[in-house]
Design an enzyme around this catalytic site. Structure first.
Site, PDB file in Angstrom:
ATOM      1  N   GLU A 180      37.982  72.606 -17.353  1.00  0.00           N
ATOM      2  CA  GLU A 180      39.364  73.093 -17.415  1.00  0.00           C
ATOM      3  C   GLU A 180      39.441  74.554 -17.855  1.00  0.00           C
ATOM      4  OE1 GLU A 180      41.703  72.336 -21.480  1.00  0.00           O
ATOM      5  OE2 GLU A 180      41.395  70.511 -20.334  1.00  0.00           O
ATOM      6  N   GLU A 238      49.053  58.474  -3.271  1.00  0.00           N
ATOM      7  CA  GLU A 238      50.091  57.507  -2.910  1.00  0.00           C
ATOM      8  C   GLU A 238      50.853  57.909  -1.648  1.00  0.00           C
ATOM      9  OE1 GLU A 238      50.626  54.671  -4.112  1.00  0.00           O
ATOM     10  OE2 GLU A 238      49.709  54.632  -6.099  1.00  0.00           O
TER      11      GLU A 238
END
Length: 344
Positions: free
Chosen positions: A158, A127
């Site tokens: 992960e 963004e």
């Protein structure tokens, strides 16, 4: 929408034993089962100790409630998140000042996480270019497992410290960069390894977690722990924990950009006008900042190549587009400083 299974909730994948040697298969299989059970038990013990994983017996029959009752409960849970963030504001502000200082010298802001935490980092980074006209390489989101992990689980990603180090090495970190490890549990190996590796390389490090006394927070120079308590659905940290992380990441990027002069007051003067809506917003921003008439705004934007900040400076300082661009360059893109320089 069904949440993607988190790999930390499943045993680590091991290699299948070589069945070409039948005499060794039984022993290897026993070792596999013993190791697998041991790993699972250790991980379960860790999860049992985490606030974000705690079971709430008072909600054990939530599925019997009406939809409105569940929505009311969920809304009440969410209402406590801003208060949890508020309790950590001094630490958040200190981290932001440290980030802004480095970015003002050309540093980058890098988020690193897995699952929901990683996706939130990628979202915040993505963004920044349209909102603040930053270079896409200036704010970067890394998610364990790479782009495919944005929409599906990547097995074992992960849990891989090596993967975190490799992802950061690909960026060629410098001491002016900042790495923010994001993990609701505060124990995700990918996020912890990213912070530890970045710190060894001299970069600024921040650890954002939702459990107290987390390994991630301890590994970072700036530890931020937003303790929101157990989730409505046990262990579903895309809920309150995810909301808390989103709020903090919003602060990290937005306030850093304010500190870097990417806004004029509360106006997005560095907005990138890439579509009709943003072009209309650009004209509105110039109007709000200057009070000029539409005709003058159109001239200023045309003369400045559509750059909002340049157009505002042209109108307020009564200079042409080329002079506005020079003044902004001389003042590191800070509109207030350029205005002061133009008036002196």
């Amino acid at each position: 929408m069904t949440s993607t299974p988190r790999t930390s909730d499943t045993p680590r994948t091991l290699h299948t034993p070589d069945r070409s040697d039948a005499s060794n298969t039984s022993d290897t299989s026993d070792a596999f089962n013993t190791s697998n059970a041991s790993d699972t038990h250790d991980l379960r013990s860790q999860l049992d100790s985490l606030t974000t994983e705690a079971f709430r017996p008072e909600l054990a029959e939530i599925d019997r409630l009406s939809t409105l009752e569940i929505a009311t409960l969920m809304n009440g849970e969410d209402a406590g998140v801003p208060g949890a963030v508020a309790r950590q504001l001094p630490g958040i502000a200190a981290a932001i000042d440290a980030v802004a200082a480095r970015m003002s010298r050309g540093g980058r802001l890098v988020y690193a996480g897995a699952g929901t935490a990683g996706r939130l980092g990628v979202l915040d980074a993505s963004e920044c270019p349209p909102t603040f006209n930053t270079d896409p390489a200036q704010v970067v989101g890394l998610i364990a497992g790479g782009p495919p992990a944005m929409v599906t689980s990547v097995e074992g990603a992960e849990d891989s410290a090596d993967l975190a180090r490799a992802d950061l090495d690909a960026l060629a970190l410098t001491p002016e960069d900042t790495v923010v490890g994001v993990s609701a549990s505060g124990r995700t190996p990918y996020a912890i390894a990213a912070v530890e590796h970045a710190r060894r390389l001299g970069a600024l490090t921040i650890g954002l977690a939702c459990n107290p006394d987390s390994a991630l927070s301890a590994a970072a120079e700036h530890g931020i722990e937003i303790v929101v308590g157990p989730e409505l659905i046990t262990g579903s940290t895309r809920l309150k924990a995810g909301t808390a992380q989103k709020l903090v990441l919003n602060m990290l990027s937005t306030i850093t950009m304010i500190r870097l002069g990417k806004t004029y007051g509360n106006l997005m003067v560095d907005v990138r006008a890439t579509n009709d809506k943003l072009r209309a917003r650009s004209r509105r921003i110039v109007a709000l900042a200057t009070g000029a008439a539409d005709e003058e705004i159109e001239r200023a934007l045309a003369d400045s190549g559509g750059e909002v900040k340049d157009a505002i400076l042209s109108i307020l300082a009564d200079v042409d587009g080329r002079t506005a661009a020079r003044l902004l360059a001389e003042n590191r893109g800070r509109l207030r400083a350029a205005l002061t320089a133009a008036r002196d």
